[in-house]
Scaffold this active site. Structure first.
Site, PDB file in Angstrom:
ATOM      1  N   ARG A   1       1.383  12.575  -8.673  1.00 20.77           N
ATOM      2  CA  ARG A   1       1.703  11.102  -8.298  1.00 20.77           C
ATOM      3  C   ARG A   1       3.230  11.166  -8.844  1.00 20.77           C
ATOM      4  NH1 ARG A   1      -2.262   8.018  -7.706  1.00 20.77           N
ATOM      5  NH2 ARG A   1      -4.377   8.234  -8.602  1.00 20.77           N
TER       6      ARG A   1
ATOM      7  N   ASP B   1      -1.826  11.323  -5.066  1.00 22.43           N
ATOM      8  CA  ASP B   1      -2.258  12.336  -5.851  1.00 22.43           C
ATOM      9  C   ASP B   1      -3.256  13.109  -5.168  1.00 22.43           C
ATOM     10  OD1 ASP B   1      -4.665  10.438  -5.795  1.00 22.43           O
ATOM     11  OD2 ASP B   1      -5.368  11.570  -7.095  1.00 22.43           O
TER      12      ASP B   1
ATOM     13  N   PHE C   1      -2.069  16.211   4.561  1.00 20.77           N
ATOM     14  CA  PHE C   1      -2.365  15.547   3.253  1.00 20.77           C
ATOM     15  C   PHE C   1      -1.272  15.438   2.341  1.00 20.77           C
ATOM     16  CE2 PHE C   1      -4.003  15.436  -0.884  1.00 20.77           C
ATOM     17  CZ  PHE C   1      -5.244  14.813  -1.067  1.00 20.77           C
ATOM     18  N   VAL C   2      -0.852  14.267   1.872  1.00 19.77           N
ATOM     19  CA  VAL C   2       0.378  14.032   1.146  1.00 19.77           C
ATOM     20  C   VAL C   2       0.305  13.766  -0.063  1.00 19.77           C
ATOM     21  CG1 VAL C   2       1.819  13.491   3.328  1.00 19.77           C
ATOM     22  CG2 VAL C   2       0.532  11.675   2.166  1.00 19.77           C
TER      23      VAL C   2
ATOM     24  N   GLU D   1       0.948  -1.232   0.017  1.00 19.34           N
ATOM     25  CA  GLU D   1      -0.055  -0.089  -0.157  1.00 19.34           C
ATOM     26  C   GLU D   1       1.033   1.199   0.188  1.00 19.34           C
ATOM     27  OE1 GLU D   1      -3.020   0.412  -0.173  1.00 19.34           O
ATOM     28  OE2 GLU D   1      -4.476  -1.027   0.718  1.00 19.34           O
ATOM     29  N   ASP D   2       0.669   2.413  -0.720  1.00 21.82           N
ATOM     30  CA  ASP D   2       1.133   3.661  -0.555  1.00 21.82           C
ATOM     31  C   ASP D   2       1.050   4.273   0.724  1.00 21.82           C
ATOM     32  OD1 ASP D   2      -1.601   3.915  -1.121  1.00 21.82           O
ATOM     33  OD2 ASP D   2      -1.182   5.334  -2.593  1.00 21.82           O
TER      34      ASP D   2
ATOM     35  N   ASP E   1      -4.512   5.157   6.204  1.00 26.09           N
ATOM     36  CA  ASP E   1      -4.818   6.092   7.239  1.00 26.09           C
ATOM     37  C   ASP E   1      -6.099   5.540   8.112  1.00 26.09           C
ATOM     38  OD1 ASP E   1      -6.970   6.467   5.507  1.00 26.09           O
ATOM     39  OD2 ASP E   1      -6.152   8.328   4.774  1.00 26.09           O
TER      40      ASP E   1
END
Length: 180
Positions: free
Chosen positions: A165, A159, A152-153, A98-99, A102
């Site tokens: 991205r 994205d 928020f990254v 996973e990127d 959260d």
């Protein structure tokens, strides 16, 4: 390209180093096993690519595509599968890459869906872990790149409205570039 103020959270070099460390651990832990590495399109592609290229063991890769339904006040955990795996996972070791995790709602859905196919074992490797927002505490996260605060990254696959991205680093988006 629309640009917005972005503060670098993890540099390209920091990510490269951490991905190498994760790959070494995965190579050691899965040596001699039939490992299938799975990621979710599109966000996980950069991480999966760099991670698998750094592995020292043979692996098979596959992709899922999902659409998460977001209610008016945030994530719901309701997911629609847009692309299923091409590979059979029964009896195999599966590593879900996973990127970011959260709340854990989407990852929890994916784990349940993959467990139903009876893999030999299933674990998660996430580049970013935003524990402060976690709603599901029982995820099988075996490998974790970085723990991040509630920001928020973007970048390295992550994205904002399909932008950023391709940034080689992970950054904090300070403002909505569209002014919304």
């Amino acid at each position: 390209m629309v640009t917005a103020p972005i503060d670098v959270l993890f540099t390209e070099a920091e990510i490269r180093t951490r991905v190498g460390e994760l790959a070494a651990a995965i190579s050691r832990d899965y040596a001699g096993r039939d490992l299938l590495v799975v990621t979710v399109l599109k966000g996980g592609v950069y991480f999966l690519t760099d991670l698998t290229r750094a592995l020292e063991i043979p692996v098979t890769i596959d992709f899922l595509a999902i659409s998460s339904y977001r209610g008016g006040k945030g994530p719901t955990g309701v997911v629609r599968l847009l692309k299923d795996l091409d590979e059979e996972i029964t009896g195999r070791s599966v590593l879900l890459v996973e990127d970011i995790i959260d709340t854990g709602l989407t990852a929890s859905y994916l784990v349940r869906a993959l467990q139903a196919r009876d893999p030999a074992d299933l674990a998660i490797c996430t580049l970013l872990d935003k524990r402060v927002r976690r709603l599901v505490e029982t995820l099988p996260i075996r490998y974790r790149g970085f723990e991040i605060p509630d920001v928020f990254v973007v970048g390295y696959g992550l994205d904002y409205r399909q932008l950023y991205r391709n940034l080689p680093y992970v950054g904090v988006l300070r403002a909505d570039p569209a002014g919304a």
